[in-house]
Design an enzyme around this catalytic site. Structure first.
Site, mmCIF file in Angstrom:
data_model
loop_
_atom_site.group_PDB
_atom_site.id
_atom_site.type_symbol
_atom_site.label_atom_id
_atom_site.label_comp_id
_atom_site.label_asym_id
_atom_site.label_seq_id
_atom_site.Cartn_x
_atom_site.Cartn_y
_atom_site.Cartn_z
ATOM 1 N N GLU A 25 0.854 -1.201 0.000
ATOM 2 C CA GLU A 25 0.000 0.000 0.000
ATOM 3 C C GLU A 25 0.882 1.240 0.000
ATOM 4 O OE1 GLU A 25 -3.385 -0.189 2.640
ATOM 5 O OE2 GLU A 25 -3.517 1.999 2.673
ATOM 6 N N LYS B 119 -7.614 -1.401 11.074
ATOM 7 C CA LYS B 119 -6.991 -1.818 9.806
ATOM 8 C C LYS B 119 -5.769 -0.937 9.525
ATOM 9 C CE LYS B 119 -6.360 -1.746 5.172
ATOM 10 N NZ LYS B 119 -5.466 -0.868 4.430
ATOM 11 N N ASP C 260 4.367 -14.690 11.127
ATOM 12 C CA ASP C 260 3.087 -15.160 10.593
ATOM 13 C C ASP C 260 2.023 -14.068 10.774
ATOM 14 O OD1 ASP C 260 0.623 -16.361 10.200
ATOM 15 O OD2 ASP C 260 1.146 -18.222 11.227
ATOM 16 N N HIS D 188 -3.043 10.559 0.736
ATOM 17 C CA HIS D 188 -3.187 9.237 0.127
ATOM 18 C C HIS D 188 -3.060 9.304 -1.376
ATOM 19 C CE1 HIS D 188 -5.260 5.570 2.083
ATOM 20 N NE2 HIS D 188 -4.084 5.815 2.606
HETATM 21 C C1 MEV Z 1 -6.027 2.873 4.904
HETATM 22 O O1 MEV Z 1 -5.261 1.779 4.532
HETATM 23 C C2 MEV Z 1 -6.072 3.019 6.390
HETATM 24 C C3 MEV Z 1 -6.982 4.141 6.919
HETATM 25 O O2 MEV Z 1 -8.298 3.990 6.392
HETATM 26 C C4 MEV Z 1 -6.998 3.991 8.414
HETATM 27 C C5 MEV Z 1 -7.986 4.880 9.136
HETATM 28 O O3 MEV Z 1 -9.014 5.239 8.541
HETATM 29 O O4 MEV Z 1 -7.724 5.176 10.312
HETATM 30 C C6 MEV Z 1 -6.478 5.480 6.483
#
Ligand code: MEV
Length: 448
Positions: free
Chosen positions: A97, A290, A306, A403
């Site tokens: 990513e 995530k 792992d 992003h």
């Molecule tokens: C993207 O990989 C992760 C985010 O969505 C985490 C978040 O929203 O805190 C930017």
């Protein structure tokens, strides 16, 4: 006939393949291209171009798995300048990513001048269980356990010997009555210290020995009024709530400064609210966590650990009180902004892939051949840093600005821009949010 149609018919008439694992790599590709890829000529080329010219290295990678036909590259990046417990650390990260390593570096830079990251190991115990069924009285199971426990433990001596020398081994063994949860269900619940090994093999071998001794002792016990207890299975648990590292950052509110036009005080207030939202709202908590795993997984993968085990354990921990929640916590106390997390991380720095995969080995060398505890700390820092960077953007500019800037590189590649065009388009989109259609149009304008 349309190609898709021919393909569908081929799949329909396809026979199951037998002896696939015995085919050579080329034969496997032939089978794949013929049966699944409609004899697509470029498919073979795509697969073979990732073969390593160094046959020894290729054999090593083929040996990691089964039925391999090629290698699957992941970018291996570096996030330098992490101050962790006063030491400077460069964190290796394997992740596809585009914004993750940049986000890590941004968080590292921010906290470098504000005291850095602090870590504390809260525990390193791991768990394994032998799952049992018995349909007689639970008092009979208790009596049997009193009869068998010493020999159950004694039978582990050989298996435990070398782990004991390293300061680890089985720590506790208990019989647990779970019949309220499932009729007839009991378990031998064992805890372990596995030092620098992740310990899966050691724990599973120990559990299987326990099961063998359990069966033997059960056949010698005459206090069962029902059929002797049955061993259903023996396996470690990837839920490790006692193998936990705490990681934190903190600074005075007026040290935060102005962030993307937002005052430090306002930033801290919104940041804390964002974490509170992820604490009470599972839809947000999943995305929040995530983002944390973007950092954690990248280090876990780079160091040959792992990541599925870590993912499963971390998410279970996030739901330990019955609701899925944020793993991080934030607060303002006495004009100090405090941001922290407890992460359950069962990691190893010896055994498994860690010493077999040349890049994992190198990743561990970059971290100065850490102990498992030190790797837990570094990995936790990567997780907290990701969450800090994500919330930093979310509560100020929004996530897309940063992003998409990172994503722009991928997008330019995908629309087939040349290096010169990429440079020009990067400048054109420095302050704009790019979309594929806008970029394609700009490229057309450039070319005309
Ligand atoms: C993207 O990989 C992760 C985010 O969505 C985490 C978040 O929203 O805190 C930017």
């Amino acid at each position: 006939m349309h190609n898709d149609c021919i393909f569908a018919i081929q799949l329909y008439f396809m026979q199951p393949v037998t002896g696939f694992s015995k085919l050579s790599k080329s034969q496997k590709i032939d089978w794949l291209v013929t049966n699944h890829l409609n004899d697509n000529a470029t498919a073979r080329e795509t697969l073979t171009q990732y073969w390593n010219e160094d046959q020894k290295l290729q054999d090593l990678h083929d040996g990691f798995s089964e039925n391999t036909v090629t290698n699957y590259y992941f970018p291996f990046g570096l996030a330098p300048n992490f101050k962790i417990d006063g030491q400077l650390v460069t964190i290796p990260m394997a992740i596809e990513e585009s914004s993750v390593v940049a986000a890590a570096s941004k968080a590292a830079k921010f906290w470098m001048d504000r005291g850095g990251f602090k870590t504390v190991i809260k525990g390193t115990k791991k768990v394994g269980q032998v799952h049992l069924m018995y349909h007689g009285l639970s008092s009979e199971m208790d009596a049997f356990y009193a009869f068998a426990k010493a020999e159950l433990l004694q039978s582990l001596e050989q298996i435990n010997a070398s782990m004991k020398k390293r300061g680890g081994g089985i720590v506790s063994l208990d019989l647990i009555d779970k019949t309220k949860n499932l009729k007839g269900y009991y378990q031998l619940h064992a805890t372990f210290e596995t030092k620098d090994a992740m310990g899966a093999n050691f724990i599973n071998t120990t559990l299987e020995q326990l099961a063998t001794t359990f069966r033997l002792k059960a056949s010698q016990f005459d206090g069962f009024s029902s059929d002797v207890p049955e061993v259903i299975m023996s396996i470690l648990s990837n839920y490790v709530p006692e193998c936990v590292v705490n990681v934190s950052v903190s600074c005075k509110i007026d040290e935060i400064g102005t962030i993307n036009g937002v005052t430090g005080k306002e930033f801290a207030r919104k940041f804390v609210q964002a974490v509170d939202i992820a604490t009470v709202e599972p839809y947000r908590a999943v995305t929040h966590n995530k983002g944390i795993m973007n950092g954690i997984d990248a280090v876990v993968i780079a160091t040959g650990n792992d990541f599925r085990a870590v993912e499963a354990g971390v998410h279970a921990y996030a739901a330990r009180d019955g609701q899925y929640r944020s793993l991080t916590k934030a607060r303002v106390e006495n004009d100090t902004f405090i941001f922290e997390a407890d992460f359950p991380l069962a990691l190893g720095t010896v055994g498994g892939l860690t010493s077999l995969h040349p890049l994992s080995k190198l990743a561990l060398q970059i971290l100065e051949n850490p102990s498992a505890e030190h790797l837990m700390k570094v990995t936790a820092v990567a997780g907290l840093a990701q969450n800090f960077a994500a919330l930093h953007s979310l509560v100020t500019t929004g996530i897309q600005a940063g992003h998409m800037k990172m994503h722009l590189v991928n997008m330019l590649e995908q629309i087939g821009a040349t290096d010169v065009e990429k440079d020009l388009l990067r400048k054109e989109y420095a302050d704009k949010t790019p979309s594929f259609s806008a970029l394609r149009e700009s490229l057309l304008v450039l070319r005309s």
